[in-house]
Design a protein around this motif. Structure first.
Motif, short mmCIF file in Angstrom:
data_model
loop_
_atom_site.label_atom_id
_atom_site.label_comp_id
_atom_site.label_asym_id
_atom_site.label_seq_id
_atom_site.Cartn_x
_atom_site.Cartn_y
_atom_site.Cartn_z
N LYS A 51 0.94 -1.24 -0.09
CA LYS A 51 0.05 0.10 0.07
C LYS A 51 1.01 1.21 0.14
CE LYS A 51 -3.77 2.17 2.42
NZ LYS A 51 -4.66 2.18 1.50
N PRO A 52 0.75 2.03 -0.89
CA PRO A 52 1.53 3.26 -1.06
C PRO A 52 1.27 4.11 0.18
CG PRO A 52 0.34 3.07 -2.90
CD PRO A 52 -0.19 1.87 -1.94
N VAL A 53 2.18 4.77 0.68
CA VAL A 53 2.42 5.64 1.75
C VAL A 53 1.79 7.06 1.35
CG1 VAL A 53 4.30 4.52 3.14
CG2 VAL A 53 4.97 6.50 1.32
N PRO A 54 1.41 7.86 2.24
CA PRO A 54 0.83 9.06 1.88
C PRO A 54 1.40 9.78 1.02
CG PRO A 54 0.31 8.69 4.32
CD PRO A 54 1.29 7.65 3.83
N GLY A 55 2.90 10.06 0.96
CA GLY A 55 3.66 10.73 0.12
C GLY A 55 3.49 10.36 -1.25
N ALA A 56 3.66 8.89 -1.24
CA ALA A 56 3.49 8.15 -2.60
C ALA A 56 2.26 8.34 -3.22
CB ALA A 56 3.89 6.87 -2.47
N GLN A 57 1.14 8.25 -2.45
CA GLN A 57 -0.18 8.36 -3.04
C GLN A 57 -0.41 9.68 -3.57
OE1 GLN A 57 -3.14 7.58 -0.14
NE2 GLN A 57 -2.28 5.61 0.30
N LYS A 58 0.22 11.08 -3.09
CA LYS A 58 0.14 12.41 -3.57
C LYS A 58 0.74 12.37 -4.92
CE LYS A 58 1.32 16.82 -2.27
NZ LYS A 58 1.83 17.81 -1.71
N ALA A 59 2.22 11.61 -5.10
CA ALA A 59 2.76 11.51 -6.22
C ALA A 59 2.14 10.86 -7.14
CB ALA A 59 4.21 11.05 -5.91
N ILE A 60 1.32 9.85 -7.06
CA ILE A 60 0.56 8.99 -7.82
C ILE A 60 -0.36 9.86 -8.33
CG2 ILE A 60 -0.75 6.94 -8.08
CD1 ILE A 60 0.85 5.62 -6.01
N ARG A 61 -1.09 10.72 -7.74
CA ARG A 61 -2.44 11.38 -8.09
C ARG A 61 -1.73 12.42 -9.12
NH1 ARG A 61 -4.32 9.63 -3.31
NH2 ARG A 61 -6.49 9.37 -3.09
N HIS A 62 -0.55 13.01 -8.62
CA HIS A 62 -0.05 13.96 -9.37
C HIS A 62 0.57 13.32 -10.85
CE1 HIS A 62 2.77 17.50 -10.46
NE2 HIS A 62 3.51 16.44 -10.84
N LEU A 63 0.96 12.16 -10.86
CA LEU A 63 1.39 11.43 -12.04
C LEU A 63 0.10 11.10 -13.13
CD1 LEU A 63 3.52 9.62 -13.60
CD2 LEU A 63 3.01 7.81 -12.17
N VAL A 64 -1.04 10.72 -12.42
CA VAL A 64 -2.14 10.42 -13.00
C VAL A 64 -2.67 11.57 -13.56
CG1 VAL A 64 -4.63 9.67 -12.87
CG2 VAL A 64 -2.75 8.20 -11.84
N LYS A 65 -2.84 12.68 -12.98
CA LYS A 65 -3.55 13.84 -13.44
C LYS A 65 -3.00 14.54 -14.40
CE LYS A 65 -5.10 18.34 -11.97
NZ LYS A 65 -4.79 19.61 -10.85
N ASN A 66 -1.42 14.77 -14.39
CA ASN A 66 -0.71 15.36 -15.26
C ASN A 66 0.07 14.91 -16.28
OD1 ASN A 66 -1.00 18.23 -14.13
ND2 ASN A 66 -0.07 16.96 -12.39
N LEU A 67 0.03 13.13 -16.36
CA LEU A 67 0.61 12.57 -17.45
C LEU A 67 -0.29 11.55 -17.82
CD1 LEU A 67 3.20 12.24 -19.06
CD2 LEU A 67 4.15 10.72 -17.23
N LEU A 68 -0.66 10.42 -17.09
CA LEU A 68 -1.20 9.24 -17.55
C LEU A 68 -2.54 9.64 -18.09
CD1 LEU A 68 -0.27 6.66 -14.82
CD2 LEU A 68 0.64 7.08 -16.92
N GLU A 69 -3.50 10.18 -17.44
CA GLU A 69 -4.84 10.65 -17.92
C GLU A 69 -4.66 11.41 -19.31
OE1 GLU A 69 -8.82 10.20 -18.09
OE2 GLU A 69 -7.58 8.98 -16.59
#
Length: 150
Positions: A43-61
């Motif tokens: 399970k991603p730690v909170p800091g990693a969850q924030k980075a994942i959301r950033h990755l999804v919003k700004n690159l993957l999506e």
């Protein structure tokens, strides 16, 4: 234009409330067959969850929407134990939630879109023979926009 979700798809989505965007949910970044086989909590730690959301919003999506391709995540977040088991480098961006590997079927279309759309990214490593691409985006700091084809 995207099709509307079927009843079956809506039901499946209801069981996965951790959606980050129209096409990605947190569980995709957490799941690893290697972690499951070895009894690891990935399970991603909170800091990693924030980075994942950033990755999804700004690159993957944006990549998903521009390409129209489904992006299947083969490796997302990795806890340190998982990273060691899969032979990841010690400073892997997977450890921080800033990187993902996606199945491409061997297509270089995602590279073309990265360049055409001027999307921000740190690394795009295209593994032609293995048919996947490593994509990363830093949460903080300057992104290198580095493209490597292997």
């Amino acid at each position: 234009m995207e099709k509307l979700l079927t009843a079956k798809e809506r039901a499946w989505r209801a069981k996965h409330p951790d959606w980050i965007s129209d096409h990605f949910y947190m569980g995709e970044f957490e799941y690893s067959a290697v972690a499951v086989a070895n009894g690891l909590d990935n399970k991603p730690v909170p800091g990693a969850q924030k980075a994942i959301r950033h990755l999804v919003k700004n690159l993957l999506e944006p990549l998903r929407k521009k390409s129209g391709l489904s992006l299947y995540i083969s490796s997302g977040y990795r806890c340190p134990e998982l990273n060691a088991l899969v032979g990841g480098v010690l400073d892997s961006q997977h450890l921080t939630g800033e990187a993902v590997d996606v199945f491409t079927g061997g297509s270089a279309r995602l590279l073309e879109i990265l360049e055409e759309e001027h999307l921000n990214f740190d690394q795009a490593i295209f593994y032609r023979r293995k048919k996947f691409m490593h994509l990363s985006l830093k949460l903080k700091g300057k992104n290198r926009r580095q493209i490597i084809i292997i």
